[in-house]
Design a protein around this motif. Structure first.
Motif, mmCIF file in Angstrom:
data_model
loop_
_atom_site.group_PDB
_atom_site.id
_atom_site.type_symbol
_atom_site.label_atom_id
_atom_site.label_comp_id
_atom_site.label_asym_id
_atom_site.label_seq_id
_atom_site.Cartn_x
_atom_site.Cartn_y
_atom_site.Cartn_z
ATOM 1 N N LEU A 104 -14.474 -13.301 8.576
ATOM 2 C CA LEU A 104 -13.246 -12.457 8.787
ATOM 3 C C LEU A 104 -13.278 -11.616 9.945
ATOM 4 C CD1 LEU A 104 -13.796 -10.696 5.208
ATOM 5 C CD2 LEU A 104 -11.731 -12.211 6.037
ATOM 6 N N LEU A 105 -14.626 -11.254 10.647
ATOM 7 C CA LEU A 105 -14.474 -10.713 11.946
ATOM 8 C C LEU A 105 -14.057 -11.573 13.212
ATOM 9 C CD1 LEU A 105 -15.392 -8.379 13.377
ATOM 10 C CD2 LEU A 105 -17.688 -9.208 13.724
ATOM 11 N N THR A 106 -14.508 -13.057 13.038
ATOM 12 C CA THR A 106 -14.182 -14.037 13.874
ATOM 13 C C THR A 106 -12.580 -14.014 13.768
ATOM 14 O OG1 THR A 106 -16.498 -15.060 13.969
ATOM 15 C CG2 THR A 106 -14.295 -16.378 14.613
ATOM 16 N N ALA A 107 -12.089 -14.182 12.664
ATOM 17 C CA ALA A 107 -10.449 -14.454 12.700
ATOM 18 C C ALA A 107 -9.761 -13.001 13.098
ATOM 19 C CB ALA A 107 -10.182 -14.456 10.963
ATOM 20 N N SER A 108 -10.336 -12.043 12.910
ATOM 21 C CA SER A 108 -9.756 -10.552 13.517
ATOM 22 C C SER A 108 -9.580 -10.800 14.946
ATOM 23 C CB SER A 108 -10.558 -9.555 12.863
ATOM 24 O OG SER A 108 -10.379 -9.325 11.336
ATOM 25 N N ILE A 109 -10.971 -11.238 15.642
ATOM 26 C CA ILE A 109 -10.964 -11.176 16.937
ATOM 27 C C ILE A 109 -9.956 -12.381 17.303
ATOM 28 C CG2 ILE A 109 -12.490 -12.050 18.623
ATOM 29 C CD1 ILE A 109 -15.001 -10.953 17.195
ATOM 30 N N TYR A 110 -9.716 -13.466 16.993
ATOM 31 C CA TYR A 110 -8.580 -14.261 17.362
ATOM 32 C C TYR A 110 -7.348 -14.050 17.117
ATOM 33 C CZ TYR A 110 -12.608 -17.521 18.293
ATOM 34 O OH TYR A 110 -13.592 -18.226 19.117
ATOM 35 N N CYS A 111 -6.917 -13.262 15.941
ATOM 36 C CA CYS A 111 -5.933 -12.871 15.856
ATOM 37 C C CYS A 111 -5.540 -11.758 16.763
ATOM 38 C CB CYS A 111 -5.605 -12.314 14.367
ATOM 39 S SG CYS A 111 -5.548 -13.707 13.104
ATOM 40 N N GLY A 112 -6.157 -10.788 16.861
ATOM 41 C CA GLY A 112 -5.997 -9.818 17.944
ATOM 42 C C GLY A 112 -5.724 -10.230 19.403
ATOM 43 N N SER A 113 -6.595 -11.300 19.533
ATOM 44 C CA SER A 113 -6.698 -11.902 20.934
ATOM 45 C C SER A 113 -5.252 -12.400 21.305
ATOM 46 C CB SER A 113 -7.867 -13.063 20.961
ATOM 47 O OG SER A 113 -7.834 -13.493 22.425
#
Length: 149
Positions: free
Chosen positions: A50-59
């Motif tokens: 989930l954290l990785t997905a959040s990083i990439y979405c925010g990126s």
């Protein structure tokens, strides 16, 4: 040191470039950073996903924002201040802040500290939006003055 408008713009562009490099490093290392965070927090592996997905979405929003800021600074450097292109750049930056806030709001469902980033990004969206509205008014006034002369 004699601080000029051009030096200030160059400093701002350097800051945008530094943020872009930091964002690139985050994008490249997102998986490792998430895995490390899961390990020190003793969290479930799903948390890392989930954290990785959040990083990439925010990126995505961050890259668009940095690009628009770069364009805005380039326009200002050329002396194009009160032009519709700058209003468009600020509008996009504002929506990028809203998008980042939305990603963080969803991320706050599994990690509470994202809520603080949500509030900060929402506040930045508001500030940029207000400046954008002031620019729109200034452009309208400038156009009206140009017609009267």
């Amino acid at each position: 040191m004699n601080w000029t408008r051009d030096k200030s713009i160059m400093l701002s562009q350097a800051c945008v470039a530094v943020f872009a490099l930091c964002l690139l490093a985050l994008d490249v290392g997102a998986y490792r950073i998430s895995a490390w965070y899961v390990q020190i927090r003793l969290a479930h592996r799903q948390f890392g996903t989930l954290l990785t997905a959040s990083i990439y979405c925010g990126s995505v929003f961050a890259w668009v924002c940095l690009y628009q800021l770069w364009r805005l600074l380039g326009n200002i450097r050329r002396g194009e201040l009160f032009v519709p292109a700058n209003v468009r750049c600020m509008r996009i930056v504002s929506w990028c802040c809203v998008g980042g806030a939305a990603v963080c709001a969803v991320s706050a469902l599994y990690c509470f500290p994202f809520l603080f980033i949500t509030v900060a990004a929402g506040f930045m969206a508001l500030v940029v939006r207000i400046v954008k509205n002031a620019f729109e008014q200034a452009i309208a006034m400038k156009d009206e003055l140009d017609l009267t002369v």
